[in-house]
Motif scaffolding. Sequence first.
Motif, short mmCIF file in Angstrom:
data_model
loop_
_atom_site.label_atom_id
_atom_site.label_comp_id
_atom_site.label_asym_id
_atom_site.label_seq_id
_atom_site.Cartn_x
_atom_site.Cartn_y
_atom_site.Cartn_z
N VAL A 61 0.84 -1.20 0.00
CA VAL A 61 0.00 0.00 0.00
C VAL A 61 0.87 1.26 0.00
O VAL A 61 0.65 2.19 -0.79
N ALA A 62 1.87 1.27 0.86
CA ALA A 62 2.76 2.44 0.93
C ALA A 62 3.46 2.67 -0.40
O ALA A 62 3.61 3.82 -0.85
N ARG A 63 3.90 1.61 -1.04
CA ARG A 63 4.60 1.75 -2.32
C ARG A 63 3.67 2.30 -3.40
O ARG A 63 4.07 3.14 -4.21
N MET A 64 2.44 1.82 -3.44
CA MET A 64 1.48 2.32 -4.42
C MET A 64 1.28 3.83 -4.24
O MET A 64 1.30 4.60 -5.22
N ILE A 65 1.06 4.25 -3.01
CA ILE A 65 0.75 5.66 -2.73
C ILE A 65 1.96 6.56 -3.00
O ILE A 65 1.84 7.61 -3.64
N GLU A 66 3.11 6.13 -2.51
CA GLU A 66 4.30 6.99 -2.58
C GLU A 66 4.94 7.02 -3.97
O GLU A 66 5.52 8.04 -4.36
N LYS A 67 4.80 5.92 -4.71
CA LYS A 67 5.56 5.82 -5.97
C LYS A 67 4.70 5.96 -7.22
O LYS A 67 5.21 6.41 -8.25
N TYR A 68 3.42 5.60 -7.15
CA TYR A 68 2.63 5.54 -8.38
C TYR A 68 1.38 6.40 -8.37
O TYR A 68 1.14 7.17 -9.30
N PHE A 69 0.54 6.27 -7.34
CA PHE A 69 -0.71 7.03 -7.35
C PHE A 69 -0.46 8.52 -7.49
O PHE A 69 -1.31 9.25 -8.01
N CYS A 70 0.69 8.98 -7.03
CA CYS A 70 1.01 10.40 -7.05
C CYS A 70 1.40 10.92 -8.43
O CYS A 70 1.50 12.14 -8.63
N LYS A 71 1.61 10.04 -9.40
CA LYS A 71 2.03 10.48 -10.73
C LYS A 71 0.89 11.21 -11.43
O LYS A 71 -0.28 10.81 -11.34
N GLU A 72 1.27 12.24 -12.15
CA GLU A 72 0.28 13.05 -12.87
C GLU A 72 -0.55 12.21 -13.84
O GLU A 72 -1.74 12.47 -14.04
#
Length: 372
Positions: free
Chosen positions: A152-163
Amino acid sequence: MSKKYDIAAYIWPSYTGDEPRTRIFWPEGMGEWQSVRSANSKYEGDSWPRKPLWGYVNEANPDVMEMEINCATRYGVNVFIYDWYWFDDRPFLENCLNDGFLKAPNCNDMKFYIMWANHDANQVWAKDLSDTQASTVIWKGGVTFDVFKHVVARMIEKYFCKENYYKIDGCPVFMIYEINTLIGGLGGIEETKAALRYLRDEVKKAGYPDVHLQMTTRNRHALNVSGVDGEPLRYENTEIMELLDIDSSTHYQYAHVANMDRDYLDILKDVEEVYERLGKEPKAYFPHVSIGWDNNPRYHRLGGAITKNNTPENFEKALRMAKKYVDEHSDQVPLVTINSWNEWTETSYLEPDDLYGYGYLEAVKKVFVDEE
């Protein structure tokens, strides 16, 4: 104003040797291109061997992905769904996304989202072992809640945040490939409900309205879940979606709902029935189109289903079915998933080859771009 469709093709991120652990399966250091390159004819009329028109390119190279993004968007494919893996307490095959797609100078020209391919990894990827009868599990796909929190942390920090991360109503879309494996690893239905509530809470804390949870659906009664020690529990896909508060579903492959060892047009009759049934369900279903099925390139021997007559012309008919479904469900986002951009060893790919050239891509463009 013409209607805009979101045409999302799955990406199997194995076509690189940059990930050191790929050498377990493909020791030549070019990823699963090794199996593609060594594929041979196994029966009279076999369409293999085939060759990629772009060559055995490294799809973790941003220059390669710049070219592929340009091609995809030109033909109407505007979303990539990346298969994403977590094995042995760390990501696997992530560099195709991180180093290839996301570092391409034109990556913002198309959207992407993640399908967590949380199945077990077994010997089938290693061609010299794939002919063995017993399945040898190398890495388990199920995870504990502590590991789930890292995902979950990896998804939020690395991917969901991408434009350019694909969102529905502002919510990042996150697909889970095997719900039964997720439930088994977490310990049961109630434990999985708690884990998915945690995911939603963390996504909201990060500033998003919510996460749009998507699942890969299978045959109607295919879900057999037990947690750690319980007796098998059988659920319909729609029951699991209600129990776990999953927002939508789609398919990964026609092979999950149909006998693929026959004519493509006969397969489409089954798919049409699936569309009709799922279109009546309360949860959103996004129509899926597969190009075909033949995973013999992964084996030395001949075995398994082989789809016949899956020409670009017949693939176009499948695309029209999906488009019709989207147009009839105008309350949903106009999303269609395709298997795939590059599943070469399953013979279901859009990338151009020496058999049909750009034929499959031309079919996508004709249906979803030229005629709008």
